[in-house]
Scaffold this active site. Structure first.
Site, PDB file in Angstrom:
ATOM      1  N   SER A 101       0.828  -1.201   0.000  1.00 41.14           N
ATOM      2  CA  SER A 101       0.000   0.000   0.000  1.00 41.14           C
ATOM      3  C   SER A 101       0.871   1.264   0.000  1.00 41.14           C
ATOM      4  O   SER A 101       1.645   1.474  -0.924  1.00 41.14           O
ATOM      5  CB  SER A 101      -0.974  -0.084   1.177  1.00 41.14           C
ATOM      6  OG  SER A 101      -1.939   0.921   1.109  1.00 41.14           O
ATOM      7  N   ASP A 151     -10.291  -3.902  -5.057  1.00 44.95           N
ATOM      8  CA  ASP A 151      -9.604  -2.999  -4.136  1.00 44.95           C
ATOM      9  C   ASP A 151     -10.144  -1.583  -4.316  1.00 44.95           C
ATOM     10  O   ASP A 151      -9.941  -0.968  -5.360  1.00 44.95           O
ATOM     11  CB  ASP A 151      -8.094  -3.054  -4.428  1.00 44.95           C
ATOM     12  CG  ASP A 151      -7.284  -2.321  -3.381  1.00 44.95           C
ATOM     13  OD1 ASP A 151      -7.829  -1.401  -2.744  1.00 44.95           O
ATOM     14  OD2 ASP A 151      -6.107  -2.670  -3.202  1.00 44.95           O
ATOM     15  N   HIS A 182      -8.408  -4.566  -0.461  1.00 44.22           N
ATOM     16  CA  HIS A 182      -7.100  -3.965  -0.199  1.00 44.22           C
ATOM     17  C   HIS A 182      -6.260  -4.820   0.758  1.00 44.22           C
ATOM     18  O   HIS A 182      -5.068  -4.595   0.900  1.00 44.22           O
ATOM     19  CB  HIS A 182      -7.305  -2.558   0.366  1.00 44.22           C
ATOM     20  CG  HIS A 182      -6.071  -1.702   0.291  1.00 44.22           C
ATOM     21  ND1 HIS A 182      -5.452  -1.391  -0.908  1.00 44.22           N
ATOM     22  CD2 HIS A 182      -5.316  -1.098   1.257  1.00 44.22           C
ATOM     23  CE1 HIS A 182      -4.384  -0.637  -0.667  1.00 44.22           C
ATOM     24  NE2 HIS A 182      -4.286  -0.451   0.639  1.00 44.22           N
TER      25      HIS A 182
END
Ligand code: MLT
Length: 200
Positions: A101, A151, A182
């Site tokens: 991320s 996501d 995610h």
């Protein structure tokens, strides 16, 4: 920069771990150990605090990055890595970046702004760090991108754009999709492990 370093066995990579928003240098250690328990680990803590959550660079709001800050922190990371390599006695070419991320976005930014300073990178649920530059030559750079088909933070077209930009710059990019959002899944971590073992 706050970080931890664990020495590894000879002929194993140095796993350079970069956490997601709100994480720290301890977050990804179980994943690093799962990938290669004999690898060295260099795990860093982002030094931006967003309402108490650690990040690697500032954002204006969700999904919109502060580009000046991104560039400055990316440059700082290169300086940190160069110093860490000297202090801990490894070569930068032995690093395998593994970012999730926000950490994947910083690792991507290293490739976008400093080219082959990383020669191997695993970008888990990344975004495009910025869309307005021509990338440096990434010939010889190996990248694994993992993404979730649902996501909400990283839409499919953005993942594809990132893969296209890196590939057009010469990187050898592998893309794996997962039936996920995610969050990371066990299947995804196993895919990362396999890729690292095959390429490190
Ligand atoms: C970022 O700001 O880097 C992305 O939105 C991902 C995240 O929230 O960490």
């Amino acid at each position: 920069m706050k970080h931890l370093y664990k020495p590894g066995q000879p002929d194993h990579p140095v796993l350079f771990m970069l956490h997601g928003t709100g994480g720290d240098e301890h977050d990804l250690l179980p994943i690093a150990n799962h990938i290669d328990s004999d690898a060295a680990i260099l795990s860093v803590r982002g030094d931006v605090s967003e309402n108490g959550m650690n990040r690697f660079f500032k954002r204006l709001y969700e999904g919109v990055f502060d580009i000046d800050d991104l560039i400055m922190r990316t440059d700082n990371m290169v300086a940190f890595l160069t110093e860490a390599a000297q202090n801990h006695g490894f070569e930068l070419k032995h690093l395998v970046a593994v970012g999730y991320s926000n950490g994947a976005n910083l690792a991507g930014s290293l490739l976008f702004h400093h080219g082959a300073v990383l020669t191997k990178a695993v970008l888990m649920h990344p975004m495009v760090p910025r869309k307005d530059i021509i990338l440096p030559d990434l010939t010889g750079v190996l990248v694994l991108v993992t993404a979730g088909i649902n996501d909400p933070l990283c839409p499919k077209h953005e993942t594809k754009l990132l893969v296209d930009m890196l590939s057009e710059a010469g990187a050898d990019v592998t893309l794996h999709w997962f039936a996920a959002g995610h969050q990371l899944s066990a299947e995804e971590i196993d895919t990362v492990k396999k890729w690292v073992v095959e390429h490190a």
